[in-house]
Design a protein around this motif. Sequence first.
Motif, mmCIF file in Angstrom:
data_model
loop_
_atom_site.group_PDB
_atom_site.id
_atom_site.type_symbol
_atom_site.label_atom_id
_atom_site.label_comp_id
_atom_site.label_asym_id
_atom_site.label_seq_id
_atom_site.Cartn_x
_atom_site.Cartn_y
_atom_site.Cartn_z
ATOM 1 N N ILE A 67 0.810 -1.216 0.000
ATOM 2 C CA ILE A 67 0.000 0.000 0.000
ATOM 3 C C ILE A 67 0.843 1.266 0.000
ATOM 4 N N LEU A 68 2.079 1.187 0.505
ATOM 5 C CA LEU A 68 2.990 2.337 0.504
ATOM 6 C C LEU A 68 4.394 1.853 0.224
ATOM 7 N N ASN A 69 5.114 2.573 -0.631
ATOM 8 C CA ASN A 69 6.513 2.286 -0.935
ATOM 9 C C ASN A 69 7.346 3.480 -0.488
ATOM 10 N N PHE A 70 8.402 3.220 0.256
ATOM 11 C CA PHE A 70 9.285 4.276 0.731
ATOM 12 C C PHE A 70 10.630 4.173 0.015
ATOM 13 N N PRO A 71 10.893 5.033 -0.985
ATOM 14 C CA PRO A 71 12.197 5.029 -1.647
ATOM 15 C C PRO A 71 13.287 5.454 -0.660
ATOM 16 N N VAL A 72 14.398 4.736 -0.683
ATOM 17 C CA VAL A 72 15.533 5.035 0.195
ATOM 18 C C VAL A 72 16.822 4.997 -0.620
ATOM 19 N N ASP A 73 17.827 5.700 -0.135
ATOM 20 C CA ASP A 73 19.139 5.683 -0.790
ATOM 21 C C ASP A 73 19.947 4.442 -0.420
ATOM 22 N N ASP A 74 19.742 3.928 0.792
ATOM 23 C CA ASP A 74 20.516 2.791 1.297
ATOM 24 C C ASP A 74 19.555 1.809 1.950
ATOM 25 N N ILE A 75 19.171 0.776 1.219
ATOM 26 C CA ILE A 75 18.173 -0.167 1.730
ATOM 27 C C ILE A 75 18.681 -0.935 2.938
ATOM 28 N N ASP A 76 19.980 -1.247 2.965
ATOM 29 C CA ASP A 76 20.508 -1.985 4.109
ATOM 30 C C ASP A 76 20.404 -1.160 5.388
ATOM 31 N N ALA A 77 20.719 0.122 5.303
ATOM 32 C CA ALA A 77 20.591 1.007 6.465
ATOM 33 C C ALA A 77 19.124 1.141 6.874
ATOM 34 N N ALA A 78 18.218 1.235 5.903
ATOM 35 C CA ALA A 78 16.790 1.353 6.204
ATOM 36 C C ALA A 78 16.268 0.091 6.888
ATOM 37 N N VAL A 79 16.635 -1.073 6.372
ATOM 38 C CA VAL A 79 16.195 -2.343 6.957
ATOM 39 C C VAL A 79 16.774 -2.500 8.364
ATOM 40 N N ASP A 80 18.035 -2.144 8.533
ATOM 41 C CA ASP A 80 18.659 -2.215 9.862
ATOM 42 C C ASP A 80 17.957 -1.259 10.834
ATOM 43 N N GLY A 81 17.645 -0.057 10.369
ATOM 44 C CA GLY A 81 16.955 0.911 11.206
ATOM 45 C C GLY A 81 15.571 0.434 11.615
ATOM 46 N N LYS A 116 5.220 -5.072 7.483
ATOM 47 C CA LYS A 116 3.800 -4.815 7.719
ATOM 48 C C LYS A 116 3.604 -3.814 8.843
ATOM 49 N N ASP A 117 2.507 -3.072 8.745
ATOM 50 C CA ASP A 117 2.116 -2.189 9.841
ATOM 51 C C ASP A 117 1.375 -3.028 10.890
ATOM 52 N N PRO A 118 1.036 -2.462 12.043
ATOM 53 C CA PRO A 118 0.358 -3.257 13.074
ATOM 54 C C PRO A 118 -0.973 -3.864 12.631
ATOM 55 N N ALA A 119 -1.609 -3.308 11.615
ATOM 56 C CA ALA A 119 -2.871 -3.848 11.104
ATOM 57 C C ALA A 119 -2.655 -4.928 10.057
ATOM 58 N N GLY A 120 -1.393 -5.225 9.704
ATOM 59 C CA GLY A 120 -1.080 -6.252 8.725
ATOM 60 C C GLY A 120 -0.990 -5.773 7.295
ATOM 61 N N ASN A 121 -1.131 -4.454 7.059
ATOM 62 C CA ASN A 121 -0.988 -3.914 5.709
ATOM 63 C C ASN A 121 0.478 -3.966 5.285
ATOM 64 N N VAL A 122 0.721 -4.260 4.017
ATOM 65 C CA VAL A 122 2.079 -4.418 3.493
ATOM 66 C C VAL A 122 2.654 -3.083 3.019
ATOM 67 N N LEU A 123 3.882 -2.794 3.458
ATOM 68 C CA LEU A 123 4.650 -1.602 3.077
ATOM 69 C C LEU A 123 5.990 -2.080 2.538
ATOM 70 N N SER A 124 6.734 -1.177 1.889
ATOM 71 C CA SER A 124 8.066 -1.566 1.434
ATOM 72 C C SER A 124 9.053 -0.413 1.541
ATOM 73 N N VAL A 125 10.309 -0.781 1.637
ATOM 74 C CA VAL A 125 11.401 0.148 1.377
ATOM 75 C C VAL A 125 12.010 -0.323 0.070
ATOM 76 N N ILE A 126 12.371 0.628 -0.759
ATOM 77 C CA ILE A 126 12.793 0.311 -2.107
ATOM 78 C C ILE A 126 13.964 1.204 -2.501
ATOM 79 N N GLN A 127 14.977 0.597 -3.084
ATOM 80 C CA GLN A 127 16.156 1.342 -3.532
ATOM 81 C C GLN A 127 16.363 1.125 -5.025
ATOM 82 N N GLU A 128 16.496 2.227 -5.723
ATOM 83 C CA GLU A 128 16.793 2.144 -7.155
ATOM 84 C C GLU A 128 18.074 2.904 -7.406
ATOM 85 N N ASN A 129 18.868 2.402 -8.310
ATOM 86 C CA ASN A 129 20.121 3.097 -8.678
ATOM 87 C C ASN A 129 20.032 3.666 -10.064
#
Length: 129
Positions: A67-81, A116-129
């Motif tokens: 339902i929401l995609n969050f573009p990030v510069d560094d996916i590993d840092a985002a996932v770790d965070g 997922k958010d607490p309601a079970g909705n799917v979100l993502s972090v996404i990195q493109e180069n």
Amino acid sequence: MFGQSQAFSGFSVDDLGKARRFYGETLGLQVEETGQGDMRMLTIKLGSGAGVFVYPKDDHTPASFTILNFPVDDIDAAVDGLAQRGVSMEHYPEFGADDKGVVRGPEGPTAIAWFKDPAGNVLSVIQEN
């Protein structure tokens, strides 16, 4: 016809308080709660300036799609965070994610990870180069 409309997206949750804390505190987004009683709702302000409408629904069924995609510069840092904040990545075997839950590939985005958010909705972090 709607080219100049200030359109917005929305989705439901089963607990508005949990959603407010997750999107505001865990993800660090600007969240505004409006209304009262059964008519309470949230507006999440995205970095793009767009707003997303979140409303409670007693018979909420989580979205089985992103339902929401969050573009990030560094996916590993985002996932770790996210992991440091108690958020687990989803692992979809058909996509061949690494141990962190990141799918890296030559097709589509360079890397993507779902959670997922607490309601079970799917979100993502996404990195493109």
